[in-house]
Design a protein around this motif. Structure first.
Motif, short mmCIF file in Angstrom:
data_model
loop_
_atom_site.label_atom_id
_atom_site.label_comp_id
_atom_site.label_asym_id
_atom_site.label_seq_id
_atom_site.Cartn_x
_atom_site.Cartn_y
_atom_site.Cartn_z
N GLU A 25 0.83 -1.20 0.00
CA GLU A 25 0.00 0.00 0.00
C GLU A 25 0.87 1.25 0.00
O GLU A 25 0.55 2.24 -0.68
CB GLU A 25 -0.94 -0.01 1.21
N THR A 49 -15.70 5.45 -0.17
CA THR A 49 -15.66 6.02 -1.53
C THR A 49 -14.50 7.00 -1.72
O THR A 49 -14.34 7.55 -2.81
CB THR A 49 -16.98 6.75 -1.82
N SER A 50 -13.68 7.18 -0.72
CA SER A 50 -12.54 8.10 -0.81
C SER A 50 -11.55 7.64 -1.86
O SER A 50 -11.29 6.44 -2.00
CB SER A 50 -11.85 8.16 0.55
N PRO A 51 -10.97 8.58 -2.63
CA PRO A 51 -9.94 8.19 -3.60
C PRO A 51 -8.75 7.49 -2.93
O PRO A 51 -8.14 6.60 -3.51
CB PRO A 51 -9.50 9.52 -4.22
N VAL A 53 -8.88 5.48 -0.37
CA VAL A 53 -9.29 4.09 -0.14
C VAL A 53 -9.14 3.28 -1.43
O VAL A 53 -8.72 2.12 -1.40
CB VAL A 53 -10.73 4.01 0.39
N GLY A 54 -9.42 3.92 -2.55
CA GLY A 54 -9.26 3.24 -3.84
C GLY A 54 -7.82 2.88 -4.14
O GLY A 54 -7.55 1.92 -4.87
N ILE A 55 -6.88 3.61 -3.57
CA ILE A 55 -5.46 3.35 -3.82
C ILE A 55 -4.88 2.36 -2.81
O ILE A 55 -4.18 1.42 -3.19
CB ILE A 55 -4.66 4.67 -3.77
N THR A 61 -6.03 3.18 4.93
CA THR A 61 -6.50 4.57 4.98
C THR A 61 -6.86 4.97 6.40
O THR A 61 -6.53 6.07 6.85
CB THR A 61 -7.71 4.78 4.05
#
Length: 141
Positions: A25, A49-51, A53-55, A61
Motif C-alpha cells: 500500500e 468512496t474516498s480516492p 481508499v481506492g489506492i 486509509t
C-alpha cells in the motif's frame, strides 16, 4: 516474506504504513500520489468512496488517517530505483513471488537480475568495447 522497512525505502508517512505491514500500500500510494500534497481525512471521516481508499484500501486509509489526518500532507515519492534493485537482488523467491511481494512487474525483476548476474544488455558497445580490427587495419591478401 518480511520486507526491509527503513526510511531509505519508505520516507515520511510511507514509513508508518510500511511498519504497520502495509508495504504494498505504501508503494502504491507513492506511485499514484507521490511528490505532491494530498488531503488525508481525519479518522472519523474516512469513507469507503474516498480516492485514498481506492489506492491503498480501507484499513490502510484508517491507519493513515489516525496517524496523519486531518490535513494536507506531502506524499513522498517512492524509494529510488537503487533501493528497489537491492530488494529484488536480496529477495529469496522466484521472479513471480518477487514481483508480487515488491509491487513491480516480472519483466522488471528479470531485467534487474539478468543485469546484475552479468547478462548485461542485449546490445554490444557501439564504440569499441569489442575492439574488432578495422578494415583499414587488416592486411590485404
Amino acid at each position: 516474506m518480511t520486507d526491509p522497512v527503513s526510511l531509505e525505502y519508505f520516507p515520511g508517512l510511507l514509513y508508518d504504513l510500511a511498519v504497520a505491514g502495509y508495504v504494498r500500500e505504501a508503494r502504491a500510494l507513492a506511485k499514484v500520489w507521490g511528490g505532491g500534497k494530498r488531503y488525508i481525512p481525519g479518522a472519523a471521516h474516512v469513507r469507503p468512496t474516498s480516492p485514498l481508499v481506492g489506492i491503498i484500501g480501507l484499513d490502510a486509509t484508517r491507519l493513515l488517517a489516525e496517524l496523519h489526518g486531518p490535513g494536507h500532507k506531502l506524499i513522498p515519492r517512492a524509494a529510488g530505483d537503487g533501493a528497489l534493485v537491492r530488494e529484488i537482488l536480496n529477495h529469496p523467491g522466484g521472479t513471480r513471488a518477487c514481483a508480487l511481494d515488491l509491487g513491480c512487474t516480472e519483466e522488471w525483476v528479470r531485467r534487474v537480475r539478468k543485469r546484475q548476474l552479468g547478462g548485461g544488455g542485449s546490445q554490444g558497445d557501439l564504440f569499441g568495447a569489442n575492439d574488432a580490427p578495422l578494415m583499414s587495419d587488416r592486411s590485404s591478401r
